[in-house]
Motif scaffolding. Structure first.
Motif, PDB file in Angstrom:
ATOM      1  N   ASN A 237       5.782   1.372   4.763  1.00  0.00           N
ATOM      2  CA  ASN A 237       5.731   2.784   4.375  1.00  0.00           C
ATOM      3  C   ASN A 237       4.393   3.210   3.771  1.00  0.00           C
ATOM      4  OD1 ASN A 237       8.617   4.226   4.536  1.00  0.00           O
ATOM      5  ND2 ASN A 237       8.927   2.050   4.092  1.00  0.00           N
ATOM      6  N   LEU A 238       3.487   2.251   3.556  1.00  0.00           N
ATOM      7  CA  LEU A 238       2.191   2.574   2.968  1.00  0.00           C
ATOM      8  C   LEU A 238       1.250   3.090   4.057  1.00  0.00           C
ATOM      9  CD1 LEU A 238       0.658   2.372   0.209  1.00  0.00           C
ATOM     10  CD2 LEU A 238      -0.246   0.172   1.040  1.00  0.00           C
ATOM     11  N   THR A 239       0.629   4.246   3.828  1.00  0.00           N
ATOM     12  CA  THR A 239      -0.211   4.853   4.870  1.00  0.00           C
ATOM     13  C   THR A 239      -1.618   5.184   4.396  1.00  0.00           C
ATOM     14  OG1 THR A 239       0.616   7.082   4.340  1.00  0.00           O
ATOM     15  CG2 THR A 239       1.787   5.843   6.057  1.00  0.00           C
ATOM     16  N   CYS A 240      -1.997   4.802   3.168  1.00  0.00           N
ATOM     17  CA  CYS A 240      -3.364   5.091   2.728  1.00  0.00           C
ATOM     18  C   CYS A 240      -4.306   4.007   3.250  1.00  0.00           C
ATOM     19  CB  CYS A 240      -3.440   5.186   1.202  1.00  0.00           C
ATOM     20  SG  CYS A 240      -2.647   3.847   0.301  1.00  0.00           S
ATOM     21  N   ASP A 241      -5.495   4.407   3.639  1.00  0.00           N
ATOM     22  CA  ASP A 241      -6.462   3.455   4.178  1.00  0.00           C
ATOM     23  C   ASP A 241      -7.256   2.865   3.022  1.00  0.00           C
ATOM     24  OD1 ASP A 241      -7.686   1.955   6.052  1.00  0.00           O
ATOM     25  OD2 ASP A 241      -8.968   3.530   6.850  1.00  0.00           O
ATOM     26  N   CYS A 242      -7.006   1.618   2.729  1.00  0.00           N
ATOM     27  CA  CYS A 242      -7.559   0.983   1.540  1.00  0.00           C
ATOM     28  C   CYS A 242      -7.709  -0.509   1.822  1.00  0.00           C
ATOM     29  CB  CYS A 242      -6.617   1.195   0.359  1.00  0.00           C
ATOM     30  SG  CYS A 242      -4.934   0.576   0.670  1.00  0.00           S
ATOM     31  N   SER A 243      -8.230  -1.218   0.855  1.00  0.00           N
ATOM     32  CA  SER A 243      -8.113  -2.673   0.879  1.00  0.00           C
ATOM     33  C   SER A 243      -6.731  -3.033   0.352  1.00  0.00           C
ATOM     34  CB  SER A 243      -9.194  -3.317   0.014  1.00  0.00           C
ATOM     35  OG  SER A 243     -10.476  -3.098   0.567  1.00  0.00           O
ATOM     36  N   PHE A 244      -6.258  -4.205   0.743  1.00  0.00           N
ATOM     37  CA  PHE A 244      -4.912  -4.628   0.355  1.00  0.00           C
ATOM     38  C   PHE A 244      -4.967  -6.094  -0.030  1.00  0.00           C
ATOM     39  CE2 PHE A 244      -0.716  -6.420   1.342  1.00  0.00           C
ATOM     40  CZ  PHE A 244       0.110  -5.540   0.666  1.00  0.00           C
ATOM     41  N   GLY A 257      -7.167  -8.373   2.290  1.00  0.00           N
ATOM     42  CA  GLY A 257      -8.448  -8.046   2.882  1.00  0.00           C
ATOM     43  C   GLY A 257      -8.655  -6.550   2.979  1.00  0.00           C
ATOM     44  N   PRO A 258      -9.805  -6.123   3.517  1.00  0.00           N
ATOM     45  CA  PRO A 258     -10.098  -4.693   3.655  1.00  0.00           C
ATOM     46  C   PRO A 258      -9.377  -4.088   4.859  1.00  0.00           C
ATOM     47  CG  PRO A 258     -11.891  -5.998   4.547  1.00  0.00           C
ATOM     48  CD  PRO A 258     -10.908  -6.982   3.964  1.00  0.00           C
ATOM     49  N   ASN A 259      -9.561  -2.793   5.043  1.00  0.00           N
ATOM     50  CA  ASN A 259      -9.083  -2.082   6.232  1.00  0.00           C
ATOM     51  C   ASN A 259      -7.588  -2.268   6.461  1.00  0.00           C
ATOM     52  OD1 ASN A 259     -11.833  -1.360   6.805  1.00  0.00           O
ATOM     53  ND2 ASN A 259     -12.113  -3.403   7.664  1.00  0.00           N
ATOM     54  N   PHE A 260      -6.805  -1.849   5.469  1.00  0.00           N
ATOM     55  CA  PHE A 260      -5.360  -2.052   5.535  1.00  0.00           C
ATOM     56  C   PHE A 260      -4.735  -1.477   6.803  1.00  0.00           C
ATOM     57  CE2 PHE A 260      -1.199  -0.013   4.703  1.00  0.00           C
ATOM     58  CZ  PHE A 260      -0.426  -1.159   4.640  1.00  0.00           C
ATOM     59  N   LEU A 261      -5.050  -0.252   7.141  1.00  0.00           N
ATOM     60  CA  LEU A 261      -4.382   0.368   8.280  1.00  0.00           C
ATOM     61  C   LEU A 261      -4.688  -0.361   9.584  1.00  0.00           C
ATOM     62  CD1 LEU A 261      -4.635   4.201   7.539  1.00  0.00           C
ATOM     63  CD2 LEU A 261      -2.716   2.642   7.162  1.00  0.00           C
ATOM     64  N   ALA A 262      -5.910  -0.852   9.727  1.00  0.00           N
ATOM     65  CA  ALA A 262      -6.265  -1.601  10.939  1.00  0.00           C
ATOM     66  C   ALA A 262      -5.540  -2.939  11.001  1.00  0.00           C
ATOM     67  CB  ALA A 262      -7.775  -1.815  11.001  1.00  0.00           C
TER      68      ALA A 262
END
Length: 293
Positions: A237-244, A257-262
């Motif tokens: 359900n998380l949709t913000c583009d961030c590191s995770f 790592g970076p680029n969560f959405l990718a």
């Protein structure tokens, strides 16, 4: 250097130098935390801060980063926080990034313009101990704010140009409210612009009200498998583009790592693999051995 035990610092930030400007936590009432139990919140005297900065100038005169301690130095009003940043710049003129921890409530007493001035003095990144975006859960564990406060205060940071982290405390709502905690946290976080979202798994530490409630049947902790299932729901359900990043949750490949959405599909696949094939018993034993956040 002046430090009050216990000393906690964010391990994902540059770890040296550290500068204590406050001790303890202004709130110190969260039901899952013993970090600063018995430590009274107080401001480190400015003369001590200056003495520490003088020592740092003699050892790391060209420091570019510094991490402020303790739990939430940002609770200091603007009129007391700004002079500390000015002293840091005076003694360490190469400083570019000041890192600190903060609570959502710490931002209420600061305007966007004041935050912008603090940013110009080096305050670039804040780790927010958010834990949840679900009002029921926030009340349940006595965080002292609600979801609308998260959105309102983070908007001020966005406008001021200060980056911030959110944390999701996996398992803190218990079994009865797990789904709402995961889904609502993801939805609220996604209405803000964090540079990073971190997740940690709940451990019931001795001396916490949440452990005492669990022992008398008033709190229903998740199993290790249920922790992963809740984390999976949060990620879905998380949709913000961030590191995770994940911390305190053992197991799982390719999660941080970076680029969560990718990477979201890969993270979901890894979590599902852990649920089906992970050594959950070992993970539970490791978690049970933890003694502090």
């Amino acid at each position: 250097m002046h430090f009050t035990e216990p000393v906690y610092r964010n391990p994902y930030w540059p770890t040296w130098p550290l500068l204590e400007v406050t001790q303890g936590c202004t709130h110190n009432k969260c039901k899952f935390c013993t970090m600063y139990k018995g430590v009274r919140f107080d401001l480190r005297p400015l003369e001590d801060i200056e003495a520490d900065l003088a020592e740092l100038r003699s050892t790391v005169p060209h420091a570019r980063t510094i991490q402020l301690l303790s739990a939430n130095p940002l609770a200091l009003p603007y009129s007391r926080f700004k002079p500390i940043l000015e002293k840091i710049n005076e003694y360490l003129p190469d400083i570019e990034f000041v890192y600190t921890q903060g609570r959502v409530t710490d931002l209420r007493n600061k305007t966007v313009e004041q935050l912008r001035e603090l940013r110009d003095l080096g305050l670039r990144e804040i780790s927010m101990g958010t834990e949840s975006g679900d009002d029921w859960t926030l009340d349940r564990v006595n965080k002292g704010y609600h979801a609308e406060d998260i959105i309102e205060q983070c908007a001020k940071l966005d406008e001021a140009g200060i980056r911030y982290w959110h944390s999701f405390l996996n398992g803190v709502a218990g079994r009865s409210h797990s789904r709402e905690h995961a889904v609502n946290s993801a939805k609220i976080f996604s209405q803000t612009n964090p540079m990073l979202v971190g997740t940690g798994g709940l451990t019931l530490f001795p001396g916490t009200p949440l452990l005492e409630e669990a022992q008398v049947g008033e709190f229903d902790p998740l199993s290790e498998k249920e922790m992963f299932e809740e984390l999976l729901l949060f990620v879905e359900n998380l949709t913000c583009d961030c590191s995770f990043i994940t911390h305190h949750t053992i197991g799982g490949e390719n999660l941080s790592g970076p680029n969560f959405l990718a990477r979201k599909d890969d993270i979901i696949a890894s979590l599902r693999d852990e649920i089906e094939h992970g050594d959950l018993d070992t993970m539970a034993r490791i978690r049970a051995m933890k003694r502090s956040l």
